[in-house]
Design a protein around this motif. Structure first.
Motif, PDB file in Angstrom:
ATOM      1  N   GLY A   1       0.823  -1.191   0.000  1.00  0.00           N
ATOM      2  CA  GLY A   1       0.000   0.000   0.000  1.00  0.00           C
ATOM      3  C   GLY A   1       0.861   1.245   0.000  1.00  0.00           C
ATOM      4  N   PRO A   2       0.259   2.415  -0.106  1.00  0.00           N
ATOM      5  CA  PRO A   2       1.044   3.654  -0.123  1.00  0.00           C
ATOM      6  C   PRO A   2       1.650   3.938   1.244  1.00  0.00           C
ATOM      7  CG  PRO A   2      -1.294   4.143  -0.032  1.00  0.00           C
ATOM      8  CD  PRO A   2      -1.190   2.670  -0.233  1.00  0.00           C
ATOM      9  N   PRO A   3       2.916   4.385   1.290  1.00  0.00           N
ATOM     10  CA  PRO A   3       3.487   4.832   2.559  1.00  0.00           C
ATOM     11  C   PRO A   3       2.928   6.199   2.942  1.00  0.00           C
ATOM     12  CG  PRO A   3       5.057   5.176   0.798  1.00  0.00           C
ATOM     13  CD  PRO A   3       3.873   4.468   0.181  1.00  0.00           C
ATOM     14  N   ILE A   4       2.993   6.514   4.215  1.00  0.00           N
ATOM     15  CA  ILE A   4       2.499   7.816   4.669  1.00  0.00           C
ATOM     16  C   ILE A   4       3.357   8.935   4.100  1.00  0.00           C
ATOM     17  CG2 ILE A   4       2.130   9.257   6.717  1.00  0.00           C
ATOM     18  CD1 ILE A   4       1.426   6.670   8.231  1.00  0.00           C
ATOM     19  N   GLY A   5       4.668   8.674   4.001  1.00  0.00           N
ATOM     20  CA  GLY A   5       5.564   9.672   3.436  1.00  0.00           C
ATOM     21  C   GLY A   5       6.292  10.502   4.465  1.00  0.00           C
ATOM     22  N   LEU A   6       6.135  10.161   5.750  1.00  0.00           N
ATOM     23  CA  LEU A   6       6.785  10.890   6.827  1.00  0.00           C
ATOM     24  C   LEU A   6       7.077   9.917   7.949  1.00  0.00           C
ATOM     25  CD1 LEU A   6       7.624  13.766   7.808  1.00  0.00           C
ATOM     26  CD2 LEU A   6       5.350  13.915   8.865  1.00  0.00           C
ATOM     27  N   GLY A   7       8.300   9.914   8.460  1.00  0.00           N
ATOM     28  CA  GLY A   7       8.659   9.025   9.551  1.00  0.00           C
ATOM     29  C   GLY A   7       7.886   9.324  10.827  1.00  0.00           C
ATOM     30  N   TYR A   8       7.866   8.330  11.724  1.00  0.00           N
ATOM     31  CA  TYR A   8       7.147   8.449  13.002  1.00  0.00           C
ATOM     32  C   TYR A   8       5.655   8.718  12.801  1.00  0.00           C
ATOM     33  CZ  TYR A   8      11.868   8.725  14.919  1.00  0.00           C
ATOM     34  OH  TYR A   8      13.184   8.470  15.245  1.00  0.00           O
ATOM     35  N   ARG A   9       5.111   8.159  11.743  1.00  0.00           N
ATOM     36  CA  ARG A   9       3.664   8.169  11.504  1.00  0.00           C
ATOM     37  C   ARG A   9       3.240   6.727  11.248  1.00  0.00           C
ATOM     38  NH1 ARG A   9       4.725  12.389  13.212  1.00  0.00           N
ATOM     39  NH2 ARG A   9       4.127  14.468  12.492  1.00  0.00           N
ATOM     40  N   TRP A  10       2.134   6.308  11.850  1.00  0.00           N
ATOM     41  CA  TRP A  10       1.797   4.886  11.923  1.00  0.00           C
ATOM     42  C   TRP A  10       0.451   4.606  11.269  1.00  0.00           C
ATOM     43  CZ3 TRP A  10      -1.162   2.242  16.262  1.00  0.00           C
ATOM     44  CH2 TRP A  10      -1.034   0.855  16.192  1.00  0.00           C
ATOM     45  N   ARG A  11       0.344   3.406  10.702  1.00  0.00           N
ATOM     46  CA  ARG A  11      -0.936   2.850  10.267  1.00  0.00           C
ATOM     47  C   ARG A  11      -1.240   1.625  11.123  1.00  0.00           C
ATOM     48  NH1 ARG A  11       0.017   4.647   4.578  1.00  0.00           N
ATOM     49  NH2 ARG A  11      -1.972   5.559   3.901  1.00  0.00           N
ATOM     50  N   HIS A  12      -2.458   1.502  11.594  1.00  0.00           N
ATOM     51  CA  HIS A  12      -2.865   0.388  12.451  1.00  0.00           C
ATOM     52  C   HIS A  12      -3.805  -0.527  11.661  1.00  0.00           C
ATOM     53  CE1 HIS A  12      -4.832  -0.993  16.509  1.00  0.00           C
ATOM     54  NE2 HIS A  12      -4.203  -1.978  15.874  1.00  0.00           N
ATOM     55  N   GLN A  13      -3.288  -1.676  11.216  1.00  0.00           N
ATOM     56  CA  GLN A  13      -4.143  -2.616  10.481  1.00  0.00           C
ATOM     57  C   GLN A  13      -5.119  -3.260  11.455  1.00  0.00           C
ATOM     58  OE1 GLN A  13      -0.925  -5.041   8.962  1.00  0.00           O
ATOM     59  NE2 GLN A  13      -1.283  -6.604  10.516  1.00  0.00           N
ATOM     60  N   ILE A  14      -6.376  -3.401  11.020  1.00  0.00           N
ATOM     61  CA  ILE A  14      -7.433  -3.904  11.896  1.00  0.00           C
ATOM     62  C   ILE A  14      -7.929  -5.279  11.463  1.00  0.00           C
ATOM     63  CG2 ILE A  14      -9.709  -3.428  12.877  1.00  0.00           C
ATOM     64  CD1 ILE A  14      -7.597  -1.416  13.738  1.00  0.00           C
ATOM     65  N   ALA A  15      -8.364  -5.430  10.212  1.00  0.00           N
ATOM     66  CA  ALA A  15      -8.974  -6.698   9.804  1.00  0.00           C
ATOM     67  C   ALA A  15      -9.066  -6.776   8.294  1.00  0.00           C
ATOM     68  CB  ALA A  15     -10.378  -6.840  10.404  1.00  0.00           C
ATOM     69  N   VAL A  16      -9.146  -8.008   7.788  1.00  0.00           N
ATOM     70  CA  VAL A  16      -9.524  -8.300   6.399  1.00  0.00           C
ATOM     71  C   VAL A  16     -10.852  -9.038   6.449  1.00  0.00           C
ATOM     72  CG1 VAL A  16      -8.970  -9.633   4.332  1.00  0.00           C
ATOM     73  CG2 VAL A  16      -7.156  -8.393   5.535  1.00  0.00           C
ATOM     74  N   ALA A  17     -11.833  -8.563   5.707  1.00  0.00           N
ATOM     75  CA  ALA A  17     -13.181  -9.144   5.748  1.00  0.00           C
ATOM     76  C   ALA A  17     -13.917  -8.723   4.475  1.00  0.00           C
ATOM     77  CB  ALA A  17     -13.930  -8.679   6.995  1.00  0.00           C
ATOM     78  N   PRO A  18     -15.094  -9.303   4.211  1.00  0.00           N
ATOM     79  CA  PRO A  18     -15.876  -8.900   3.026  1.00  0.00           C
ATOM     80  C   PRO A  18     -16.585  -7.567   3.245  1.00  0.00           C
ATOM     81  CG  PRO A  18     -17.024 -10.645   4.208  1.00  0.00           C
ATOM     82  CD  PRO A  18     -15.695 -10.494   4.871  1.00  0.00           C
ATOM     83  N   PHE A  19     -15.789  -6.510   3.404  1.00  0.00           N
ATOM     84  CA  PHE A  19     -16.333  -5.179   3.645  1.00  0.00           C
ATOM     85  C   PHE A  19     -16.956  -4.568   2.398  1.00  0.00           C
ATOM     86  CE2 PHE A  19     -12.818  -5.206   6.886  1.00  0.00           C
ATOM     87  CZ  PHE A  19     -13.599  -5.022   8.019  1.00  0.00           C
ATOM     88  N   GLY A  20     -16.476  -4.923   1.203  1.00  0.00           N
ATOM     89  CA  GLY A  20     -16.854  -4.236  -0.022  1.00  0.00           C
ATOM     90  C   GLY A  20     -18.351  -4.182  -0.253  1.00  0.00           C
ATOM     91  N   PRO A  21     -18.839  -3.201  -1.012  1.00  0.00           N
ATOM     92  CA  PRO A  21     -20.279  -3.054  -1.266  1.00  0.00           C
ATOM     93  C   PRO A  21     -20.920  -4.302  -1.851  1.00  0.00           C
ATOM     94  CG  PRO A  21     -19.089  -1.116  -2.019  1.00  0.00           C
ATOM     95  CD  PRO A  21     -18.056  -2.130  -1.656  1.00  0.00           C
ATOM     96  N   SER A  22     -20.148  -5.090  -2.599  1.00  0.00           N
ATOM     97  CA  SER A  22     -20.657  -6.344  -3.156  1.00  0.00           C
ATOM     98  C   SER A  22     -20.004  -7.549  -2.492  1.00  0.00           C
ATOM     99  CB  SER A  22     -20.403  -6.379  -4.670  1.00  0.00           C
ATOM    100  OG  SER A  22     -21.057  -5.307  -5.320  1.00  0.00           O
ATOM    101  N   GLY A  23     -19.511  -7.361  -1.283  1.00  0.00           N
ATOM    102  CA  GLY A  23     -18.886  -8.452  -0.548  1.00  0.00           C
ATOM    103  C   GLY A  23     -17.434  -8.695  -0.889  1.00  0.00           C
ATOM    104  N   GLU A  24     -16.769  -7.725  -1.554  1.00  0.00           N
ATOM    105  CA  GLU A  24     -15.359  -7.893  -1.872  1.00  0.00           C
ATOM    106  C   GLU A  24     -14.529  -7.938  -0.586  1.00  0.00           C
ATOM    107  OE1 GLU A  24     -17.103  -5.005  -5.011  1.00  0.00           O
ATOM    108  OE2 GLU A  24     -17.253  -5.347  -2.832  1.00  0.00           O
ATOM    109  N   MET A  25     -13.483  -8.771  -0.608  1.00  0.00           N
ATOM    110  CA  MET A  25     -12.581  -8.841   0.525  1.00  0.00           C
ATOM    111  C   MET A  25     -11.700  -7.584   0.532  1.00  0.00           C
ATOM    112  SD  MET A  25     -13.155 -11.592   2.302  1.00  0.00           S
ATOM    113  CE  MET A  25     -11.650 -11.909   3.222  1.00  0.00           C
ATOM    114  N   GLU A  26     -11.743  -6.850   1.618  1.00  0.00           N
ATOM    115  CA  GLU A  26     -10.965  -5.629   1.756  1.00  0.00           C
ATOM    116  C   GLU A  26     -10.286  -5.599   3.121  1.00  0.00           C
ATOM    117  OE1 GLU A  26     -13.810  -2.776  -1.064  1.00  0.00           O
ATOM    118  OE2 GLU A  26     -13.588  -2.320   1.071  1.00  0.00           O
ATOM    119  N   LEU A  27      -9.230  -4.822   3.207  1.00  0.00           N
ATOM    120  CA  LEU A  27      -8.551  -4.599   4.482  1.00  0.00           C
ATOM    121  C   LEU A  27      -8.923  -3.221   4.999  1.00  0.00           C
ATOM    122  CD1 LEU A  27      -4.972  -5.408   5.578  1.00  0.00           C
ATOM    123  CD2 LEU A  27      -5.681  -3.011   5.660  1.00  0.00           C
TER     124      LEU A  27
END
Length: 358
Positions: free
Chosen positions: A213-239
């Motif tokens: 995925g895209p980096p934030i572009g600045l150090g000391y900035r964090w992304r917190h991954q939560i889950a992979v599930a069929p979130f998409g509007p048609s049930g697509e698997m998304e993170l």
């Protein structure tokens, strides 16, 4: 907070800041009562784990098995393929207690969660380093690799895979799932460095990078991954993750396209973590309202309400909210009852517990 289903409802254990454990039985009509927990306390900050509850009057805590020297920053887990357990000790060794006992000098991250697949393989973060001193997750020690363990009938073997590119895994647990539906599990982590901060990266089980995925572009900035599930509007698997949860958190939904993870929707105003805390479980994903659509539930930036965020055509939106009548201080814990309905619980900073019935 951790919970398990019981025949008539659910059993819950709350670990207080001082390590004292409190147990409660809650049924679907809202009746609750205290239950005895053995042992009655644990090391402060150590997450409890419920092993069994259906065949006993009170839950059993894995810590009660009495394996001394276990890391105080994580918990052991039962081994599904054998009558035994596995844990991480204070030196980063992985210890198997089963029909054979074995110590794996695998260099585990002291606070790594041990994951287990359906085929019995184990996964944890390894190769601790202080090279990236962001230090927002309870300490400044992160992992430079992940390790997969195969347990045989008489011996366990492991292989370690460096993440490379001068990055570290900023987290305590990968997501281990078959995101793209090809029958093979992927290892999904948040990688960080001084130049680019956090980005989501997908590996296969041989340590090959599959997508980024895209980096934030600045150090000391964090992304917190939560889950992979069929979130998409048609049930697509998304993170779903939370971008910079400490400074104006933004919920992000990703789709996997070839070697790229593309952000397809964002919702601002939500968080998933308190800076400096080891609690990385303030989010949960499930179909909570029974409408057939998976939501992710996260606290508002001030942690005074929970929002159920749902993907819609062209984006994402907050579908409904739960007022906390206080400030969230614990993880969010979800129990699927015997009829497949869900209970959700949260601890507040004034010591109260809130439980939402099905």
């Amino acid at each position: 907070m951790v919970g398990v289903p019981s025949n008539d409802g659910s059993l819950w254990v709350a670990a207080a800041e001082n390590g004292q454990l409190y147990g409660y039985f809650v049924n679907t009509d809202g009746f609750y009562e205290s239950v005895e927990i053995l042992p009655p306390d644990s090391e402060p900050g150590k997450p409890p784990i419920l092993v069994s509850a259906k065949d006993s009057d009170a839950p059993d805590i894995l810590a009660a098995l009495g394996h001394s020297g276990q890391s105080p920053e994580t918990h052991g887990v039962p081994i599904f393929t054998q009558a035994g357990s596995i844990d991480i000790d204070t030196e980063g060794n992985v210890r198997l207690f089963s029909n054979f006992d074995q110590i794996l000098n695998a260099g585990a991250l002291p606070d790594s969660r041990i994951l287990q697949s359906e085929n019995g393989q184990l996964l944890f973060l390894s190769s601790p380093t202080t090279a990236y001193d962001h230090g927002v997750l309870g300490d400044a020690v992160e992992a430079e690799s992940f390790t997969i363990v195969d347990i045989g009938e008489e011996e366990a073997a492991f292989e370690t895979f460096p993440v490379g590119n001068g990055q570290v895994v900023e987290g305590i647990s990968p997501i281990w799932t078959d995101w793209n539906g090809d029958g093979e599990l992927e290892v999904i982590v948040t990688l960080s460095d001084f130049s680019n901060g956090g980005q989501i990266v997908v590996f296969d089980e041989q340590g090959n990078r599959l997508a980024e995925g895209p980096p934030i572009g600045l150090g000391y900035r964090w992304r917190h991954q939560i889950a992979v599930a069929p979130f998409g509007p048609s049930g697509e698997m998304e993170l779903v993750d939370v971008l910079t949860p400490h400074i104006g958190g933004v919920v992000e939904f990703y789709q996997w396209e070839e070697d790229t993870l593309r952000i397809v929707a964002r919702v601002p105003g939500y968080t998933s973590h308190q800076i400096g805390s080891r609690n990385l479980d303030m989010g949960a994903a499930a179909d909570f309202d029974g409408d057939g659509i998976v939501e992710v539930i996260l606290p508002s930036q001030d942690r005074t309400h929970l929002g159920a965020i749902q993907r819609v055509s062209g984006g994402a939106e907050v579908d409904w909210r739960l007022p906390l009548e206080g400030v969230l201080s614990s993880n969010l814990s979800v129990v699927q009852l015997t009829d497949s309905s869900l209970m959700l619980t949260a601890g507040l900073n004034d010591g109260r517990l809130r439980i939402w019935l099905p």
